[in-house]
Design a protein around this motif. Sequence first.
Motif, short mmCIF file in Angstrom:
data_model
loop_
_atom_site.label_atom_id
_atom_site.label_comp_id
_atom_site.label_asym_id
_atom_site.label_seq_id
_atom_site.Cartn_x
_atom_site.Cartn_y
_atom_site.Cartn_z
N TYR A 81 43.92 107.34 26.18
CA TYR A 81 42.74 106.51 26.45
C TYR A 81 42.31 105.62 25.29
N GLY A 82 42.82 105.85 24.09
CA GLY A 82 42.50 104.98 22.97
C GLY A 82 41.24 105.38 22.23
N SER A 83 41.02 104.68 21.10
CA SER A 83 39.93 105.04 20.18
C SER A 83 38.55 104.69 20.72
N ARG A 84 38.45 103.62 21.49
CA ARG A 84 37.13 103.14 21.91
C ARG A 84 36.40 104.16 22.77
N ILE A 85 37.01 104.56 23.87
CA ILE A 85 36.32 105.45 24.81
C ILE A 85 36.25 106.87 24.28
N MET A 86 37.31 107.33 23.59
CA MET A 86 37.29 108.70 23.08
C MET A 86 36.25 108.87 21.99
#
Length: 432
Positions: A81-86
């Motif tokens: 999911y990547g850094s933004r949402i996590m």
Amino acid sequence: MNTPQNLEHPKSKFKMRYVILALVFINIVINYMDRTNVSIAMPELAKEIGLSTVQQGLIFSAFGWIYAAMQVPGGLMLDKYGSRIMYFISLFGWSLMTLFQASIHSFAQLLGLRLGVGFFEAPVMPANNRAISYWFPEDERGTAIGIYSSAQFLGLAFSMPILYAIHNSIGWRGLFIVTGIIGIVWSFVWYILYSDPQKSKWVSQQELAFIQAGGAIFEEDTPQEKQKAKLTKDNLKNLFTKKLVGIYIGQFAISGTFWFFLTWFPSYLTEEKGLSLSKTGFLSSIPYLAAFVGVILAGIVSDKLTQKGFSKSMSRKIPVITGLLLTLLIMGANYTSNPYLIITFMSIAFFGNGLATITWVFVTLLAPSNLLGLAGGIFNLCGALSSIVIPIVIGFLVANGNFSSALIFIAVIALLGACSYIFVVGKLETEE
């Protein structure tokens, strides 16, 4: 990979990667503020709800139980999911748990909420490393990692007196309320401002080309079918090479010293050395400043040596090994009752810990790019194990009211870490 000589740095004064670095820096300041607020609250909190030193050790370590258990799942989720949402989910979640700690009245309630903080913080350090690996070219990455790693020390150095002032003015419950609200608000700021470079609205095409040419990780740089990390036999083999195991051991040792300072250090000053809470707030900030200087110096020197053509083994490992050996001087505090000499020994030891904290650069050097989040999760898992072991062991060691054996224990762990980097990690070039 070094940045190509014929590709100039972006001419625009505005560089989005520095904004990203600032966002990550603030994230870490808030992260460690919410890790350490319980240690500031503990002396008064323990008296109010009746906690023994063993129970205090369990509270300090509870964060690490689920934090460690969630490192690999967190790494998998991060790769997906990547850094933004996590990061948004993590920030909001652990801040909410922090806020709820203001309402506790028992050991069990506090234990449960500290477990909650650990659960939501699990993807944080791999997410930091992922964001920097996506936004910074290789020959700037050591400095970038050094800067964001310094946030844990600089943030605590300046926030410690403030946190003590909040505690002294509105109590330990007020401390949890204020720190929890700060994190909740900031989680929305992160979500609005952060994106990976190819999705960012604010990065210029010139900067995008510069960071990609310099070795920043881009999605199309790895085959699409390898984008989502899986726990296959081959991937596990790649995640547990001798060199990676060496840095995993080293991370446990480095984190061990840090978790002493993050948990038992305020109690050490007030209960072992008899300092007042107001004096502790000032003196306890000095070792964090020393560690901040150490980690900044490590990043800058490491990158400079790399740029001058020194081997990766020399430029990356020397700060780490030197720092771990300097940590042995923490034992000097056992031989004096002078508070300023105690802080001097502690500051030298924590300066060494700062020098050694650049170790995230080894993850990007040694781990496969498509497994970066998972490798970071395992790496951070080893550091998280120290957050379980160190507070509990110290809780038993100081049950008789004496911290001397606890400081010797920290020094022995640091020595094991230095040996791991010297004898197990060895030369980095042989991995290439």
